[in-house]
Design a protein around this motif. Structure first.
Motif, mmCIF file in Angstrom:
data_model
loop_
_atom_site.group_PDB
_atom_site.id
_atom_site.type_symbol
_atom_site.label_atom_id
_atom_site.label_comp_id
_atom_site.label_asym_id
_atom_site.label_seq_id
_atom_site.Cartn_x
_atom_site.Cartn_y
_atom_site.Cartn_z
ATOM 1 N N GLU A 7 -11.974 -16.970 27.243
ATOM 2 C CA GLU A 7 -10.556 -17.333 26.282
ATOM 3 C C GLU A 7 -10.818 -18.646 25.704
ATOM 4 O O GLU A 7 -11.601 -19.344 25.958
ATOM 5 N N ASN A 8 -10.532 -18.457 24.533
ATOM 6 C CA ASN A 8 -10.288 -19.698 23.611
ATOM 7 C C ASN A 8 -11.652 -19.967 22.840
ATOM 8 O O ASN A 8 -11.889 -21.063 22.176
ATOM 9 N N MET A 9 -12.688 -19.111 23.079
ATOM 10 C CA MET A 9 -13.848 -19.295 22.290
ATOM 11 C C MET A 9 -13.843 -18.903 20.877
ATOM 12 O O MET A 9 -13.232 -18.086 20.551
ATOM 13 N N ASP A 23 -8.941 -14.366 22.621
ATOM 14 C CA ASP A 23 -7.739 -14.203 23.358
ATOM 15 C C ASP A 23 -8.261 -13.888 25.089
ATOM 16 O O ASP A 23 -7.831 -14.280 25.967
ATOM 17 N N ARG A 24 -8.860 -12.498 24.874
ATOM 18 C CA ARG A 24 -9.523 -12.034 26.097
ATOM 19 C C ARG A 24 -10.574 -11.127 25.751
ATOM 20 O O ARG A 24 -10.539 -10.554 24.767
ATOM 21 N N LEU A 32 -8.948 -10.648 19.654
ATOM 22 C CA LEU A 32 -8.803 -11.820 19.053
ATOM 23 C C LEU A 32 -7.344 -12.435 19.168
ATOM 24 O O LEU A 32 -6.485 -11.504 19.222
ATOM 25 N N LYS A 33 -7.165 -13.705 19.192
ATOM 26 C CA LYS A 33 -5.505 -14.180 19.281
ATOM 27 C C LYS A 33 -4.824 -13.781 17.763
ATOM 28 O O LYS A 33 -5.442 -13.845 16.687
ATOM 29 N N ASN A 59 -19.454 -23.006 23.233
ATOM 30 C CA ASN A 59 -18.003 -22.333 23.193
ATOM 31 C C ASN A 59 -17.850 -21.454 21.933
ATOM 32 O O ASN A 59 -16.791 -21.382 21.697
ATOM 33 N N LYS A 60 -19.034 -20.911 21.534
ATOM 34 C CA LYS A 60 -19.254 -20.164 20.335
ATOM 35 C C LYS A 60 -19.825 -18.733 20.883
ATOM 36 O O LYS A 60 -20.751 -18.641 21.214
ATOM 37 N N VAL A 61 -18.885 -17.510 20.338
ATOM 38 C CA VAL A 61 -19.534 -15.991 20.492
ATOM 39 C C VAL A 61 -19.914 -15.983 18.941
ATOM 40 O O VAL A 61 -19.526 -15.883 18.023
#
Length: 84
Positions: A7-9, A23-24, A32-33, A59-61
């Protein structure tokens, strides 16, 4: 791969351009959020198949496609491709 996506990446295209924020993970897709949706798609969750993930760095996809292509691969909650 889905065990590394959190989450949050930030989700970024192969070109380094922001595509969205995780988001998850649901059913082999990154959800996505809603806050990343825009225009007539605002307020909807969008999804990207995990198969398009090239790697996770910090922290990046990072996706295997550039951002402009990645957004055409997104799906809405219905599983239908997004009509840009």
């Amino acid at each position: 791969m889905n065990d590394k996506v959190r989450e949050n990446m930030d989700v970024i295209g192969a070109d380094g351009v922001h595509v969205g924020t995780v988001d998850r993970v649901e059913a082999q897709r990154i959800k996505l959020k809603k806050s990343d949706a825009y225009g007539r798609h605002e307020g909807h969750h969008h999804y990207i198949e995990l198969g398009f993930v090239a790697g996770v760095e910090g922290n990046k996809v990072r996706l295997s496609a550039n951002a402009d292509i990645a957004v055409t691969l997104e799906e809405e909650a219905t599983g239908k491709p997004v009509d840009l």
